[in-house]
Design an enzyme around this catalytic site. Structure first.
Site, mmCIF file in Angstrom:
data_model
loop_
_atom_site.group_PDB
_atom_site.id
_atom_site.type_symbol
_atom_site.label_atom_id
_atom_site.label_comp_id
_atom_site.label_asym_id
_atom_site.label_seq_id
_atom_site.Cartn_x
_atom_site.Cartn_y
_atom_site.Cartn_z
ATOM 1 N N ASP A 286 3.000 10.333 -13.836
ATOM 2 C CA ASP A 286 3.579 9.241 -13.057
ATOM 3 C C ASP A 286 4.990 9.578 -12.606
ATOM 4 O O ASP A 286 5.723 10.292 -13.294
ATOM 5 C CB ASP A 286 3.592 7.967 -13.915
ATOM 6 C CG ASP A 286 3.754 6.710 -13.086
ATOM 7 O OD1 ASP A 286 3.607 6.784 -11.846
ATOM 8 O OD2 ASP A 286 4.033 5.645 -13.668
ATOM 9 N N ASN B 73 -6.290 4.769 -6.439
ATOM 10 C CA ASN B 73 -5.355 5.472 -5.552
ATOM 11 C C ASN B 73 -5.815 5.542 -4.101
ATOM 12 O O ASN B 73 -5.022 5.860 -3.204
ATOM 13 C CB ASN B 73 -5.097 6.899 -6.055
ATOM 14 C CG ASN B 73 -4.182 6.955 -7.255
ATOM 15 O OD1 ASN B 73 -4.198 7.926 -8.011
ATOM 16 N ND2 ASN B 73 -3.377 5.915 -7.469
ATOM 17 N N ARG C 149 -3.746 3.691 -1.422
ATOM 18 C CA ARG C 149 -2.455 4.177 -0.930
ATOM 19 C C ARG C 149 -2.559 4.500 0.565
ATOM 20 O O ARG C 149 -3.652 4.656 1.097
ATOM 21 C CB ARG C 149 -2.032 5.428 -1.707
ATOM 22 C CG ARG C 149 -1.708 5.163 -3.163
ATOM 23 C CD ARG C 149 -1.169 6.406 -3.838
ATOM 24 N NE ARG C 149 -0.789 6.149 -5.219
ATOM 25 C CZ ARG C 149 -0.170 7.023 -6.016
ATOM 26 N NH1 ARG C 149 0.171 8.224 -5.527
ATOM 27 N NH2 ARG C 149 0.145 6.723 -7.257
#
Length: 233
Positions: free
Chosen positions: A13, A61, A64
């Site tokens: 992260d 994800n 995104r």
């Protein structure tokens, strides 16, 4: 003698925030984060860690921005190409966890080729969680079990924790002893939920691109200083 965990899982992260802090685009952070993976693989192997699993791309994800997702996929494709040489050099077996069917067909081919080429290596085991979500993994496992029951190859009375674990993406991999998350967040983010039932957690404010061998040693030292207890004793 310091106690070394057999299996370490990491949530990578902070790439985007790290890049922003340097006045660079998010994709620069992902690029540098990808480079750091190989460094930490080397460090982990030298420390005696046998299994390392990293969270590279989650099922969430995909939400995104498309340019960022496209760049991540490009970086992953590039990594798959170079990782064959790294695997041979380090006697490293590489496996991908997650549902790869949503990925570009070329990337799927690269993944399968890498897994095939490295399958004979056993010095170090490196797992990449890609299009992975723990809830999705468990649903896929239950569907496989249900199909076996429908086919008459499995009875519901055969179901146990051990059997269920064998249907997960990590079926023949030991559960993580230690889970590390970089960049200050303190949550699991749908990562290895079943497997981390008894893992030790280590959270650090260091963003992933800056997480080096010395930071890994700090995490291992923290793990070593904890008294592992099970069953509330």
């Amino acid at each position: 003698m310091m106690k070394i965990p057999q299996h370490v899982a990491i949530i990578l992260d902070g790439n985007g925030r790290w890049a922003k802090s340097k006045g660079m685009p998010r994709n620069y952070g992902h690029k540098m984060g990808a480079k750091n993976v190989e460094k930490i693989c080397d460090a982990a192997g030298h420390m005696g860690i046998k299994y390392l699993t990293v969270y590279a791309f989650s099922t969430e994800n995909w939400s995104r921005p498309k340019p960022e997702v496209d760049e991540l996929m490009r970086l992953l494709g590039s990594y798959m190409k170079t990782c064959q040489k790294t695997a041979k050099k380090n006697n490293m077996r590489v496996r991908v966890l997650g549902d790869i069917s949503r990925l570009d067909p070329k990337l799927q081919e690269q993944i399968l080729e890498l897994e095939k080429v490295s399958s004979a290596y056993d010095g170090f085991h490196f797992q990449i969680a890609l299009n992975y979500g723990s809830r999705d993994e468990m649903v896929r496992a239950m569907k496989k079990m249900a199909a076996q029951i429908e086919a008459g190859n499995l009875s519901k009375d055969d179901i146990s924790e051990e059997l269920f674990s064998s249907y997960l993406d990590t079926g023949d991999i030991p559960d993580p002893d230690l889970l590390i998350r970089t960049s200050g967040e303190q949550r699991l983010s749908n990562y290895l939920l079943w497997q981390c039932a008894y893992s030790e957690f280590y959270f650090t404010d260091i963003p992933w691109p800056d997480f080096d061998e010395s930071e890994l040693k700090k995490a291992i030292e923290a793990y070593d200083n904890r008294e592992r207890r099970f069953g509330g004793i």
